[in-house]
Design an enzyme around this catalytic site. Sequence first.
Site, PDB file in Angstrom:
ATOM      1  N   PHE A 148      32.796  33.955  46.360  1.00 41.77           N
ATOM      2  CA  PHE A 148      31.929  34.349  47.478  1.00 41.77           C
ATOM      3  C   PHE A 148      30.491  33.887  47.302  1.00 41.77           C
ATOM      4  O   PHE A 148      29.750  33.790  48.264  1.00 41.77           O
ATOM      5  CB  PHE A 148      31.965  35.879  47.660  1.00 41.77           C
ATOM      6  CG  PHE A 148      31.040  36.621  46.727  1.00 41.77           C
ATOM      7  CD1 PHE A 148      29.702  36.818  47.077  1.00 41.77           C
ATOM      8  CD2 PHE A 148      31.476  37.113  45.512  1.00 41.77           C
ATOM      9  CE1 PHE A 148      28.838  37.482  46.221  1.00 41.77           C
ATOM     10  CE2 PHE A 148      30.620  37.772  44.650  1.00 41.77           C
ATOM     11  CZ  PHE A 148      29.294  37.953  45.004  1.00 41.77           C
ATOM     12  N   LYS A 172      40.791  27.152  50.042  1.00 36.95           N
ATOM     13  CA  LYS A 172      40.986  28.602  50.215  1.00 36.95           C
ATOM     14  C   LYS A 172      39.678  29.267  49.803  1.00 36.95           C
ATOM     15  O   LYS A 172      39.434  29.529  48.625  1.00 36.95           O
ATOM     16  CB  LYS A 172      42.145  29.063  49.320  1.00 36.95           C
ATOM     17  CG  LYS A 172      42.881  30.323  49.770  1.00 36.95           C
ATOM     18  CD  LYS A 172      42.015  31.530  49.940  1.00 36.95           C
ATOM     19  CE  LYS A 172      41.650  32.236  48.666  1.00 36.95           C
ATOM     20  NZ  LYS A 172      40.666  33.333  48.875  1.00 36.95           N
ATOM     21  N   GLU A 175      37.483  35.392  50.761  1.00 41.60           N
ATOM     22  CA  GLU A 175      37.708  36.160  51.985  1.00 41.60           C
ATOM     23  C   GLU A 175      36.487  37.015  52.345  1.00 41.60           C
ATOM     24  O   GLU A 175      36.434  37.622  53.399  1.00 41.60           O
ATOM     25  CB  GLU A 175      38.970  37.021  51.864  1.00 41.60           C
ATOM     26  CG  GLU A 175      38.962  38.086  50.772  1.00 41.60           C
ATOM     27  CD  GLU A 175      39.387  37.539  49.401  1.00 41.60           C
ATOM     28  OE1 GLU A 175      38.953  36.427  49.029  1.00 41.60           O
ATOM     29  OE2 GLU A 175      40.106  38.264  48.682  1.00 41.60           O
ATOM     30  N   ARG A 176      35.481  37.036  51.441  1.00 36.27           N
ATOM     31  CA  ARG A 176      34.307  37.877  51.733  1.00 36.27           C
ATOM     32  C   ARG A 176      33.306  37.174  52.639  1.00 36.27           C
ATOM     33  O   ARG A 176      32.575  37.818  53.382  1.00 36.27           O
ATOM     34  CB  ARG A 176      33.625  38.293  50.430  1.00 36.27           C
ATOM     35  CG  ARG A 176      34.523  39.219  49.621  1.00 36.27           C
ATOM     36  CD  ARG A 176      33.800  39.736  48.414  1.00 36.27           C
ATOM     37  NE  ARG A 176      34.611  39.539  47.225  1.00 36.27           N
ATOM     38  CZ  ARG A 176      34.174  39.751  45.988  1.00 36.27           C
ATOM     39  NH1 ARG A 176      32.945  40.164  45.799  1.00 36.27           N
ATOM     40  NH2 ARG A 176      34.969  39.563  44.964  1.00 36.27           N
ATOM     41  N   SER A 225      35.870  34.579  38.966  1.00 36.53           N
ATOM     42  CA  SER A 225      35.681  35.367  37.750  1.00 36.53           C
ATOM     43  C   SER A 225      36.690  34.932  36.682  1.00 36.53           C
ATOM     44  O   SER A 225      37.733  34.346  36.994  1.00 36.53           O
ATOM     45  CB  SER A 225      35.821  36.853  38.081  1.00 36.53           C
ATOM     46  OG  SER A 225      37.016  37.061  38.797  1.00 36.53           O
ATOM     47  N   CYS A 280      26.257  32.293  39.109  1.00 39.64           N
ATOM     48  CA  CYS A 280      26.885  32.072  37.795  1.00 39.64           C
ATOM     49  C   CYS A 280      25.901  31.413  36.843  1.00 39.64           C
ATOM     50  O   CYS A 280      26.145  31.347  35.642  1.00 39.64           O
ATOM     51  CB  CYS A 280      28.128  31.221  37.927  1.00 39.64           C
ATOM     52  SG  CYS A 280      27.744  29.571  38.457  1.00 39.64           S
ATOM     53  N   GLU A 382      29.920  40.567  32.317  1.00 41.95           N
ATOM     54  CA  GLU A 382      29.083  40.039  33.397  1.00 41.95           C
ATOM     55  C   GLU A 382      28.826  41.152  34.418  1.00 41.95           C
ATOM     56  O   GLU A 382      29.766  41.783  34.893  1.00 41.95           O
ATOM     57  CB  GLU A 382      29.832  38.880  34.078  1.00 41.95           C
ATOM     58  CG  GLU A 382      29.083  38.254  35.237  1.00 41.95           C
ATOM     59  CD  GLU A 382      29.899  37.156  35.925  1.00 41.95           C
ATOM     60  OE1 GLU A 382      31.090  37.365  36.223  1.00 41.95           O
ATOM     61  OE2 GLU A 382      29.316  36.084  36.180  1.00 41.95           O
TER      62      GLU A 382
HETATM   63  P1  NAD Z   1      36.760  36.263  42.292  1.00 40.51           P
HETATM   64  O1  NAD Z   1      37.391  35.850  41.015  1.00 40.51           O
HETATM   65  O2  NAD Z   1      36.905  37.671  42.740  1.00 40.51           O
HETATM   66  O3  NAD Z   1      37.346  35.374  43.502  1.00 40.51           O
HETATM   67  C1  NAD Z   1      37.402  33.979  43.438  1.00 40.51           C
HETATM   68  C2  NAD Z   1      38.585  33.512  44.273  1.00 40.51           C
HETATM   69  O4  NAD Z   1      39.789  34.033  43.730  1.00 40.51           O
HETATM   70  C3  NAD Z   1      38.518  33.956  45.722  1.00 40.51           C
HETATM   71  O5  NAD Z   1      38.903  32.892  46.564  1.00 40.51           O
HETATM   72  C4  NAD Z   1      39.522  35.093  45.782  1.00 40.51           C
HETATM   73  O6  NAD Z   1      40.171  35.224  47.029  1.00 40.51           O
HETATM   74  C5  NAD Z   1      40.535  34.720  44.721  1.00 40.51           C
HETATM   75  N1  NAD Z   1      41.144  35.906  44.102  1.00 40.51           N
HETATM   76  C6  NAD Z   1      40.608  37.145  43.997  1.00 40.51           C
HETATM   77  N2  NAD Z   1      41.462  37.969  43.356  1.00 40.51           N
HETATM   78  C7  NAD Z   1      42.542  37.226  43.034  1.00 40.51           C
HETATM   79  C8  NAD Z   1      43.767  37.518  42.343  1.00 40.51           C
HETATM   80  N3  NAD Z   1      44.010  38.732  41.855  1.00 40.51           N
HETATM   81  N4  NAD Z   1      44.649  36.531  42.186  1.00 40.51           N
HETATM   82  C9  NAD Z   1      44.404  35.295  42.663  1.00 40.51           C
HETATM   83  N5  NAD Z   1      43.260  34.969  43.324  1.00 40.51           N
HETATM   84  C10 NAD Z   1      42.352  35.919  43.509  1.00 40.51           C
HETATM   85  O7  NAD Z   1      35.242  35.830  42.200  1.00 40.51           O
HETATM   86  P2  NAD Z   1      34.053  36.209  43.183  1.00 40.51           P
HETATM   87  O8  NAD Z   1      33.710  37.640  43.006  1.00 40.51           O
HETATM   88  O9  NAD Z   1      34.339  35.711  44.549  1.00 40.51           O
HETATM   89  O10 NAD Z   1      32.871  35.295  42.600  1.00 40.51           O
HETATM   90  C11 NAD Z   1      32.038  35.703  41.571  1.00 40.51           C
HETATM   91  C12 NAD Z   1      32.521  35.208  40.230  1.00 40.51           C
HETATM   92  O11 NAD Z   1      32.583  33.780  40.229  1.00 40.51           O
HETATM   93  C13 NAD Z   1      31.565  35.561  39.099  1.00 40.51           C
HETATM   94  O12 NAD Z   1      32.322  35.910  37.977  1.00 40.51           O
HETATM   95  C14 NAD Z   1      30.805  34.269  38.866  1.00 40.51           C
HETATM   96  O13 NAD Z   1      30.259  34.126  37.580  1.00 40.51           O
HETATM   97  C15 NAD Z   1      31.875  33.269  39.101  1.00 40.51           C
HETATM   98  N6  NAD Z   1      31.330  31.965  39.397  1.00 40.51           N
HETATM   99  C16 NAD Z   1      31.454  30.989  38.450  1.00 40.51           C
HETATM  100  C17 NAD Z   1      30.932  29.735  38.675  1.00 40.51           C
HETATM  101  C18 NAD Z   1      31.073  28.660  37.657  1.00 40.51           C
HETATM  102  O14 NAD Z   1      30.889  27.505  38.000  1.00 40.51           O
HETATM  103  N7  NAD Z   1      31.402  28.960  36.417  1.00 40.51           N
HETATM  104  C19 NAD Z   1      30.260  29.475  39.872  1.00 40.51           C
HETATM  105  C20 NAD Z   1      30.150  30.486  40.825  1.00 40.51           C
HETATM  106  C21 NAD Z   1      30.707  31.734  40.566  1.00 40.51           C
END
Ligand code: NAD
Length: 498
Positions: A148, A172, A175-176, A225, A280, A382
């Site tokens: 998101f 994909k 969804e937020r 994450s 991140c 985090e």
């Molecule tokens: P998230 O892991 O909740 O979601 C990321 C994606 O995974 C979304 O598209 C979501 O729909 C999907 N998802 C969520 N739950 C899932 C599940 N149980 N099974 C399969 N797919 C699932 O992450 P977020 O909260 O949207 O984003 C924030 C996180 O992303 C933080 O941890 C941040 O550090 C990380 N991030 C990392 C980078 C990097 O380059 N390392 C960059 C940006 C964000």
Amino acid sequence: MRNIDHFIGGAAYASGERTSDVFDPNNGVVQAQVRLGTAADLQKAMDNALKAQPAWAATNPQRRARVMFNFKALVEQNMDELAHLLSSEHGKVIADAKGDIQRGLEVIEFSCGIPHALKGEYTQGAGPGIDVFSMRQPLGVVAGITPFNFPGMIPMWMFGVAIACGNAFILKPSERDPSVPVRLAQLMQEAGLPDGILQVVNGDKEMVDAILDHEDIKAVSFVGSSDIAHYVYKRGVAAGKRVQAMGGAKNHGIVMPDADLDQVVNDLSGAAFGSAGERCMALPVVVPVGDKTANALREKLIPAIEKLRVGVSTDAEAHYGPVVNAAHKQKVENYIQMGVDEGAELVVDGRGFTLQGHEKGFFVGPTLFDHVKPTMQSYQEEIFGPVLQIVRADSFEEAVRLPSDHQYGNGVAIFTRNGHAAREFAARVNVGMVGINVPIPVPVAYHTFGGWKRSAYGDINQHGMEGVRFWTKTKTVTQRWPDGSVTGENAFVIPTMG
Ligand code: NAD
């Protein structure tokens, strides 16, 4: 209530019994419902992608690059609309929303140079009359799953390079805040991209699993994450795909005794609290070396933090806006309580912050902890909110060890006037991206982005030439062109079709 549809085959596609709420984080109300797609919706997108991709791969790279040039111009023309749309679902202030789109556009600019990046290698005379050359070919249909926090930049990191390389891409998004990714796909179509080459399927875990299990999807790029990154990596690799899965972060800023503290405080105000800490590459941990440095830094930080203006995302004066939703606000506040319970000193408490007229908004005030210890869970995990933790180090050695031993290894920064210390630090620290007097060292688009340890699973980074490598496979050709003078049983005979 507005529905946010998929974008499949060049048009909005309204399918999905299940939906998820998309909030206006400034006011805490539901502003739209996004459809949560199924494997059947993915298959519809796959049918289009598989049909369209061969012709796109056969389109010469300069023509593919021209679509990228057109797209860049369209995004620039629509920058205000995109930034407001992004900010209305994410909550980051307009300047940050524009930055989000701009950093993605820089990868599009890189992709405009794809003819150059796809040039292979050539060796003349590798043997008698033998030449060897390599070419980079697209993988076919590929997918990206995005978080998101950068709904503009991260989709562009992925689809910019993947599509320029000749792949069809299925996105994909989170969804937020899915509206900007859908809008970007529409603009790619307007820029001249054939239908089926960039499609957006909205959804949650069900859609992610369908992508990971689909045998015709050759590669998956994931950002989110760490636990989910690890899951995506394992499941995708088990299904025979190429996978890169970027995860969470806990970036440290090392402050040496000779650092310019006013500059550090200014940098930390942006890097720790900007975008409500939902980056991140944020800097949520500061490590002053020596108590004298720590005390002086703390004295300057407190008034700077108290001056930060938290406001609605459209407030041009606001330093940062709300976090993305109520659950995330709760999570950040729980971590603040955890820090208190673990014995860290809560110097500035951002809990219970309310903004007049926006009492239901998801705001968290800036928060500062001192005397945070490496054994504390609130340090090890985090938080992803506007919370800065001071972890005091006794020596340079300890300052190198702290980020090196941490489970995450995305980014790190050192603030110093000493070139030798900076050079040693950069060489020795066990982290993927290093800033020297640069608080958020996000590499430019023609370099490459990727962390280490639990911040990234897989070997190949995002964008730059690493991105080109990720989205293509190399074919190496060894050729010999006999001159026809050889006769008898050694004669080279061109095979003919009977
Ligand atoms: P998230 O892991 O909740 O979601 C990321 C994606 O995974 C979304 O598209 C979501 O729909 C999907 N998802 C969520 N739950 C899932 C599940 N149980 N099974 C399969 N797919 C699932 O992450 P977020 O909260 O949207 O984003 C924030 C996180 O992303 C933080 O941890 C941040 O550090 C990380 N991030 C990392 C980078 C990097 O380059 N390392 C960059 C940006 C964000």
